[in-house]
Design a protein around this motif. Structure first.
Motif, mmCIF file in Angstrom:
data_model
loop_
_atom_site.group_PDB
_atom_site.id
_atom_site.type_symbol
_atom_site.label_atom_id
_atom_site.label_comp_id
_atom_site.label_asym_id
_atom_site.label_seq_id
_atom_site.Cartn_x
_atom_site.Cartn_y
_atom_site.Cartn_z
ATOM 1 N N THR A 80 63.971 -103.104 -33.849
ATOM 2 C CA THR A 80 65.110 -103.897 -34.083
ATOM 3 C C THR A 80 65.530 -103.900 -35.571
ATOM 4 N N GLY A 81 64.643 -103.356 -36.508
ATOM 5 C CA GLY A 81 64.902 -103.608 -37.882
ATOM 6 C C GLY A 81 64.530 -104.960 -38.594
ATOM 7 N N ARG A 82 63.953 -105.760 -37.983
ATOM 8 C CA ARG A 82 63.555 -107.170 -38.525
ATOM 9 C C ARG A 82 62.268 -107.512 -37.823
ATOM 10 N N LYS A 83 61.629 -108.196 -38.932
ATOM 11 C CA LYS A 83 60.048 -109.107 -38.390
ATOM 12 C C LYS A 83 60.320 -110.772 -38.980
ATOM 13 N N GLU A 84 59.919 -111.604 -38.162
ATOM 14 C CA GLU A 84 59.679 -112.845 -38.458
ATOM 15 C C GLU A 84 58.597 -112.896 -39.089
ATOM 16 N N PHE A 85 58.421 -113.605 -40.628
ATOM 17 C CA PHE A 85 57.209 -113.666 -41.127
ATOM 18 C C PHE A 85 57.124 -114.916 -41.985
ATOM 19 N N TYR A 86 56.458 -116.071 -41.708
ATOM 20 C CA TYR A 86 56.338 -117.408 -42.386
ATOM 21 C C TYR A 86 57.657 -117.967 -42.567
ATOM 22 N N GLY A 87 58.449 -117.795 -41.393
ATOM 23 C CA GLY A 87 59.727 -118.318 -41.502
ATOM 24 C C GLY A 87 60.917 -117.709 -42.136
ATOM 25 N N LEU A 88 60.509 -116.753 -42.626
ATOM 26 C CA LEU A 88 61.686 -115.551 -43.027
ATOM 27 C C LEU A 88 61.979 -114.468 -42.011
ATOM 28 N N SER A 89 63.213 -114.112 -42.202
ATOM 29 C CA SER A 89 63.420 -112.927 -41.275
ATOM 30 C C SER A 89 63.614 -111.497 -42.301
ATOM 31 N N LEU A 90 62.445 -110.619 -42.233
ATOM 32 C CA LEU A 90 62.351 -109.696 -43.107
ATOM 33 C C LEU A 90 63.203 -108.284 -42.256
ATOM 34 N N GLN A 91 63.751 -107.677 -43.124
ATOM 35 C CA GLN A 91 64.313 -106.338 -42.655
ATOM 36 C C GLN A 91 63.099 -105.271 -42.808
ATOM 37 N N VAL A 92 62.584 -104.615 -41.744
ATOM 38 C CA VAL A 92 61.565 -103.635 -42.005
ATOM 39 C C VAL A 92 62.005 -102.325 -41.315
ATOM 40 N N ASP A 93 61.348 -101.208 -41.718
ATOM 41 C CA ASP A 93 61.499 -99.856 -41.010
ATOM 42 C C ASP A 93 60.224 -99.186 -41.302
ATOM 43 N N ALA A 94 60.074 -97.867 -41.007
ATOM 44 C CA ALA A 94 59.123 -97.084 -40.996
ATOM 45 C C ALA A 94 58.372 -96.919 -42.401
ATOM 46 N N ARG A 95 59.183 -97.081 -43.431
ATOM 47 C CA ARG A 95 58.752 -96.894 -44.870
ATOM 48 C C ARG A 95 57.675 -98.058 -45.358
ATOM 49 N N VAL A 96 57.613 -99.127 -44.538
ATOM 50 C CA VAL A 96 56.680 -99.945 -44.836
ATOM 51 C C VAL A 96 55.750 -100.703 -43.569
ATOM 52 N N LEU A 97 54.762 -101.067 -43.731
ATOM 53 C CA LEU A 97 53.916 -101.752 -42.746
ATOM 54 C C LEU A 97 54.429 -102.935 -41.980
ATOM 55 N N ASP A 98 54.523 -102.774 -40.625
ATOM 56 C CA ASP A 98 54.955 -103.799 -39.738
ATOM 57 C C ASP A 98 54.058 -105.222 -40.019
ATOM 58 N N PRO A 99 54.705 -106.424 -40.857
ATOM 59 C CA PRO A 99 53.867 -107.359 -41.200
ATOM 60 C C PRO A 99 53.237 -108.183 -39.768
ATOM 61 N N ARG A 100 51.843 -108.483 -39.963
ATOM 62 C CA ARG A 100 51.490 -109.047 -38.935
ATOM 63 C C ARG A 100 51.133 -110.551 -38.947
ATOM 64 N N PRO A 101 51.247 -111.422 -38.010
ATOM 65 C CA PRO A 101 50.995 -112.749 -38.030
ATOM 66 C C PRO A 101 49.662 -113.141 -38.813
ATOM 67 N N ASP A 102 48.583 -112.228 -38.566
ATOM 68 C CA ASP A 102 47.337 -112.533 -39.139
ATOM 69 C C ASP A 102 47.290 -112.838 -40.629
ATOM 70 N N THR A 103 48.439 -112.218 -41.313
ATOM 71 C CA THR A 103 48.631 -111.986 -42.704
ATOM 72 C C THR A 103 49.048 -113.574 -43.375
ATOM 73 N N GLU A 104 49.605 -114.381 -42.378
ATOM 74 C CA GLU A 104 50.133 -115.724 -42.767
ATOM 75 C C GLU A 104 48.980 -116.350 -43.253
ATOM 76 N N THR A 105 47.676 -116.038 -42.723
ATOM 77 C CA THR A 105 46.326 -116.831 -43.217
ATOM 78 C C THR A 105 46.371 -116.823 -44.618
ATOM 79 N N LEU A 106 46.713 -115.483 -45.300
ATOM 80 C CA LEU A 106 46.548 -115.001 -46.951
ATOM 81 C C LEU A 106 47.444 -115.984 -47.395
ATOM 82 N N VAL A 107 48.562 -115.998 -46.931
ATOM 83 C CA VAL A 107 49.759 -116.793 -47.685
ATOM 84 C C VAL A 107 49.249 -118.415 -47.756
#
Length: 284
Positions: A80-107
């Motif tokens: 889809t070219g995007r991922k929701e993370f911590y209330g933000l709509s991020l553009q992502v592609d194969a150049r970067v890791l797909d952000p996981r919901p678990d990482t919101e714990t770190l935030v």
């Protein structure tokens, strides 16, 4: 088209049903169909209300193609070219890791440790899409955030997200903290932490290997960060690290051996110790 190729779905319900036969979980099937139809990811209820709507043939074909790619293991975020993370709509592609919901714990934890400070300085190591850095800047506008990555491709993705979301942050190319100047109130990182021989890597071939694996036991990059961090932390500053589900004890031991105090771990939503961190001692 040969006889084994399924016919394109005719309705919304048909499309979702076909996705299930391919083994897609419900949420993935819904997100891909919303993407094809140009609707928001929050419109899942719309799919239920319009399950008898007939899909245009072009949309059916696109959806079928995306479902096949998802069934082959490609992340929904890349499709889809995007991922929701911590209330933000991020553009992502194969150049970067797909952000996981678990990482919101770190935030969550990082926001907690910088909350008392009027203008905290934070560095996000291995920023990838910029997910952590931009979430911190969004939640704490007074923070001065530096996003670091060794990959120029990843930095390009992160900078584009920062610009599109109007979240000002600084960016630097570096191997963790090597060459990074200044001291910070918090150093946060979701580094690679999978062992090089881990069989789970076989299911992650669509994502950049350098963002996933880290040596024989998966802890090589964490060791490096723990050793480098004291030179870049203010007294009382925190180092917070995401790690694997079974690595909390090992990471805490590395932090204690590195001279950190208040060493502890935080659980993710599944109750797994997902992050560990420690505080650099204040000057006596």
């Amino acid at each position: 088209m040969d006889d084994t190729t399924p016919n394109p779905p005719a309705t919304v319900a048909d499309a979702l049903g076909q996705a299930r036969t391919l083994g897609l979980v419900r949420i993935d099937a819904q997100l891909l169909l919303l993407h094809v139809l140009g609707r928001a990811t929050t419109d899942r209820a719309w799919l239920l209300a319009h399950d008898t709507d007939v899909l245009p043939p072009e949309a059916s074909a696109r959806y079928q193609a995306l479902c096949l790619r998802r069934a082959a293991g490609e992340p929904v975020a890349y499709l889809t070219g995007r991922k929701e993370f911590y209330g933000l709509s991020l553009q992502v592609d194969a150049r970067v890791l797909d952000p996981r919901p678990d990482t919101e714990t770190l935030v969550d934890w990082a926001l907690e440790v910088i909350a008392p400070l009027p203008a905290p300085r934070v560095v996000d190591l291995g920023t990838g899409s910029g997910a952590i850095a931009l979430a911190l800047k969004h939640q704490c506008p007074a923070a001065r955030v530096l996003a670091v990555d060794a990959s120029t491709d990843a930095l390009a993705v992160a900078q584009a997200n920062a610009q599109r979301l109007a979240l000002p942050a600084a960016f630097a190319q570096a191997n963790w903290l090597q060459g990074v100047e200044g001291r910070f109130d918090a150093i946060v990182s979701n580094p690679p932490y999978i062992a090089a021989a881990d069989p789970h890597l076989a299911a992650l071939t669509h994502e950049p290997l350098q963002a996933l694996a880290s040596g024989v036991d998966g802890l090589d990059d964490i060791r490096t960060i723990v050793v480098q961090s004291p030179n870049n932390l203010v007294p009382g500053g925190w180092l917070l690290l995401e790690h694997g589900h079974d690595q909390a004890d090992a990471v805490c031991e590395l932090l204690r051996a590195g001279g950190f105090s208040e060493v502890q771990s935080r659980m993710d939503l599944a109750g797994i110790a997902r992050c560990s961190g420690g505080q650099w001692p204040t000057v006596k």
